[in-house]
Scaffold this motif. Structure first.
Motif, mmCIF file in Angstrom:
data_model
loop_
_atom_site.group_PDB
_atom_site.id
_atom_site.type_symbol
_atom_site.label_atom_id
_atom_site.label_comp_id
_atom_site.label_asym_id
_atom_site.label_seq_id
_atom_site.Cartn_x
_atom_site.Cartn_y
_atom_site.Cartn_z
ATOM 1 N N MET A 115 44.315 46.192 38.249
ATOM 2 C CA MET A 115 43.976 47.224 37.268
ATOM 3 C C MET A 115 43.782 46.607 35.887
ATOM 4 S SD MET A 115 46.462 50.324 38.455
ATOM 5 C CE MET A 115 46.011 51.439 37.152
ATOM 6 N N LEU A 116 44.631 45.663 35.534
ATOM 7 C CA LEU A 116 44.521 45.021 34.224
ATOM 8 C C LEU A 116 43.341 44.059 34.146
ATOM 9 C CD1 LEU A 116 48.291 44.330 33.486
ATOM 10 C CD2 LEU A 116 46.821 46.047 32.415
ATOM 11 N N THR A 117 43.175 43.230 35.155
ATOM 12 C CA THR A 117 42.094 42.246 35.094
ATOM 13 C C THR A 117 40.723 42.882 35.289
ATOM 14 O OG1 THR A 117 42.407 41.667 37.428
ATOM 15 C CG2 THR A 117 43.518 40.287 35.781
ATOM 16 N N SER A 118 40.661 44.038 35.960
ATOM 17 C CA SER A 118 39.359 44.704 36.115
ATOM 18 C C SER A 118 38.822 45.165 34.766
ATOM 19 C CB SER A 118 39.444 45.886 37.085
ATOM 20 O OG SER A 118 40.185 46.957 36.538
ATOM 21 N N LEU A 119 39.710 45.304 33.779
ATOM 22 C CA LEU A 119 39.256 45.638 32.431
ATOM 23 C C LEU A 119 38.430 44.504 31.835
ATOM 24 C CD1 LEU A 119 42.496 47.289 30.984
ATOM 25 C CD2 LEU A 119 40.474 48.423 31.911
ATOM 26 N N GLY A 120 38.612 43.310 32.366
ATOM 27 C CA GLY A 120 37.841 42.170 31.905
ATOM 28 C C GLY A 120 36.465 42.082 32.541
ATOM 29 N N SER A 121 36.250 42.878 33.585
ATOM 30 C CA SER A 121 34.922 42.911 34.197
ATOM 31 C C SER A 121 33.970 43.608 33.246
ATOM 32 C CB SER A 121 34.956 43.689 35.519
ATOM 33 O OG SER A 121 35.686 43.014 36.496
ATOM 34 N N PHE A 129 33.293 39.397 40.591
ATOM 35 C CA PHE A 129 33.611 38.186 41.353
ATOM 36 C C PHE A 129 34.284 37.158 40.460
ATOM 37 C CE2 PHE A 129 32.615 34.170 43.500
ATOM 38 C CZ PHE A 129 33.114 34.456 44.755
ATOM 39 N N ILE A 130 33.826 37.049 39.233
ATOM 40 C CA ILE A 130 34.449 36.134 38.271
ATOM 41 C C ILE A 130 35.851 36.639 37.937
ATOM 42 C CG2 ILE A 130 34.280 35.217 35.922
ATOM 43 C CD1 ILE A 130 31.177 35.429 36.359
ATOM 44 N N THR A 131 35.991 37.944 37.800
ATOM 45 C CA THR A 131 37.297 38.537 37.526
ATOM 46 C C THR A 131 38.247 38.304 38.694
ATOM 47 O OG1 THR A 131 36.215 40.218 36.176
ATOM 48 C CG2 THR A 131 38.474 40.661 36.840
ATOM 49 N N LEU A 132 37.708 38.295 39.917
ATOM 50 C CA LEU A 132 38.529 37.999 41.096
ATOM 51 C C LEU A 132 39.133 36.608 40.984
ATOM 52 C CD1 LEU A 132 39.578 38.626 43.962
ATOM 53 C CD2 LEU A 132 37.374 37.798 44.826
ATOM 54 N N THR A 133 38.372 35.650 40.503
ATOM 55 C CA THR A 133 38.876 34.289 40.307
ATOM 56 C C THR A 133 40.043 34.287 39.334
ATOM 57 O OG1 THR A 133 36.631 33.473 40.648
ATOM 58 C CG2 THR A 133 38.205 31.947 39.680
ATOM 59 N N THR A 135 41.966 36.828 38.568
ATOM 60 C CA THR A 135 43.084 37.581 39.155
ATOM 61 C C THR A 135 43.864 36.715 40.133
ATOM 62 O OG1 THR A 135 41.772 39.603 38.943
ATOM 63 C CG2 THR A 135 43.691 39.698 40.377
ATOM 64 N N LEU A 136 43.147 35.966 40.970
ATOM 65 C CA LEU A 136 43.830 35.080 41.924
ATOM 66 C C LEU A 136 44.622 33.996 41.208
ATOM 67 C CD1 LEU A 136 41.290 34.586 44.845
ATOM 68 C CD2 LEU A 136 43.511 35.712 44.913
ATOM 69 N N SER A 137 44.101 33.499 40.110
ATOM 70 C CA SER A 137 44.837 32.453 39.385
ATOM 71 C C SER A 137 46.091 33.025 38.720
ATOM 72 C CB SER A 137 43.947 31.761 38.362
ATOM 73 O OG SER A 137 43.568 32.647 37.341
ATOM 74 N N VAL A 138 46.046 34.293 38.315
ATOM 75 C CA VAL A 138 47.227 34.937 37.717
ATOM 76 C C VAL A 138 48.279 35.211 38.789
ATOM 77 C CG1 VAL A 138 48.044 37.091 36.652
ATOM 78 C CG2 VAL A 138 46.020 35.953 35.758
ATOM 79 N N LEU A 139 47.841 35.712 39.936
ATOM 80 C CA LEU A 139 48.788 36.080 40.995
ATOM 81 C C LEU A 139 49.425 34.859 41.652
ATOM 82 C CD1 LEU A 139 46.817 39.007 42.633
ATOM 83 C CD2 LEU A 139 48.937 39.180 41.324
ATOM 84 N N ASN A 140 48.647 33.793 41.804
ATOM 85 C CA ASN A 140 49.150 32.549 42.375
ATOM 86 C C ASN A 140 49.784 32.736 43.760
ATOM 87 O OD1 ASN A 140 49.378 29.806 42.225
ATOM 88 N ND2 ASN A 140 51.410 29.855 41.285
ATOM 89 N N ILE A 141 49.160 33.578 44.597
ATOM 90 C CA ILE A 141 49.662 33.769 45.961
ATOM 91 C C ILE A 141 48.719 33.164 46.999
ATOM 92 C CG2 ILE A 141 51.036 35.830 45.507
ATOM 93 C CD1 ILE A 141 48.705 37.492 46.560
ATOM 94 N N LEU A 142 47.517 32.825 46.559
ATOM 95 C CA LEU A 142 46.516 32.248 47.454
ATOM 96 C C LEU A 142 45.854 31.067 46.760
ATOM 97 C CD1 LEU A 142 44.747 35.542 48.538
ATOM 98 C CD2 LEU A 142 46.123 34.111 50.015
ATOM 99 N N PRO A 143 45.352 30.120 47.521
ATOM 100 C CA PRO A 143 44.593 29.037 46.897
ATOM 101 C C PRO A 143 43.294 29.585 46.299
ATOM 102 C CG PRO A 143 44.740 28.731 49.286
ATOM 103 C CD PRO A 143 45.516 29.953 48.945
ATOM 104 N N LEU A 144 42.961 29.156 45.120
ATOM 105 C CA LEU A 144 41.797 29.660 44.399
ATOM 106 C C LEU A 144 40.497 29.410 45.160
ATOM 107 C CD1 LEU A 144 41.215 31.137 41.796
ATOM 108 C CD2 LEU A 144 40.986 28.937 40.660
ATOM 109 N N GLU A 145 40.439 28.326 45.883
ATOM 110 C CA GLU A 145 39.207 28.004 46.610
ATOM 111 C C GLU A 145 38.945 28.950 47.782
ATOM 112 O OE1 GLU A 145 42.576 25.278 47.686
ATOM 113 O OE2 GLU A 145 41.523 25.683 45.837
#
Length: 195
Positions: A115-121, A129-133, A135-145
């Motif tokens: 919800m917060l990072t979608s504001l950056g879209s 898709f860029i915002t997804l990158t 978001t994944l780096s903030v969450l740090n639960i999955l490898p970014l690649e």
């Protein structure tokens, strides 16, 4: 792809449809009224392309000019429900693909962070898709690649832009209705209400 479209459809049928009903309008009538703009958004993948025509149409439908201009332009930055749903669905998909178990707390965190990072879209094609990158780096639960697998279906994700635009148009009608700044006769003439 199917999960993202289903999430957007379920959201549209629940939240905007009910909000419009409370304002005395019907979702299907609004969709019919702005169908050309929705097709433009689906064809270009960008909701910015339809903004001038949407402003004209929402004003012609009886919504107050100031409410329309404020709601639509602010909505392009702050009311990106389709992008938010896309982020959440994509992250859950990638987690399942990587066999990462997510508990209820992690799912809640994903939703809040999305919800917060979608504001950056932005309303530019592919910005979610860029915002997804990010978001994944903030969450740090999955490898970014891991998002590389989504590149192939990125162009098929028209549902998020269409959901964003539809949500912003619903917000125009609802906010104008709440403030008593809607011309009900014009609304009826535009076909957004029955009777």
């Amino acid at each position: 792809v199917v999960a993202a479209y289903a999430a957007c459809l379920i959201y549209v049928l629940l939240v905007p449809a009910i909000a419009l009903r409370l304002a005395g309008c019907q979702l299907w009538r609004l969709i019919g009224y702005i169908k050309e703009e929705l097709l433009l958004v689906a064809a270009t993948g960008s909701s910015v392309a339809a903004l001038p025509r949407l402003i004209d149409k929402m004003e012609a439908a009886g919504c107050d000019s100031q409410a329309v201009r404020l709601t639509l332009t602010a909505g392009y930055s702050f009311n990106l429900n389709g992008s938010n749903l896309y982020l959440a669905v994509a992250i859950v998909f990638l987690a399942q693909l990587a066999h990462v178990e997510l508990d209820a707390l992690q799912l809640g965190t994903i939703l809040l962070v999305s919800m917060l990072t979608s504001l950056g879209s932005t309303s530019v094609a592919g910005s979610a898709f860029i915002t997804l990158t990010a978001t994944l780096s903030v969450l740090n639960i999955l490898p970014l690649e891991s998002i590389g697998i989504l590149v192939g279906v990125e162009r098929l994700m028209k549902c998020r832009s269409v959901t964003n635009v539809l949500g912003n148009c619903v917000a125009c009608v609802v906010i104008a209705h709440w403030h008593g700044k809607v011309d009900k006769q014009k609304l009826r003439h535009a076909g957004l209400t029955s009777g």
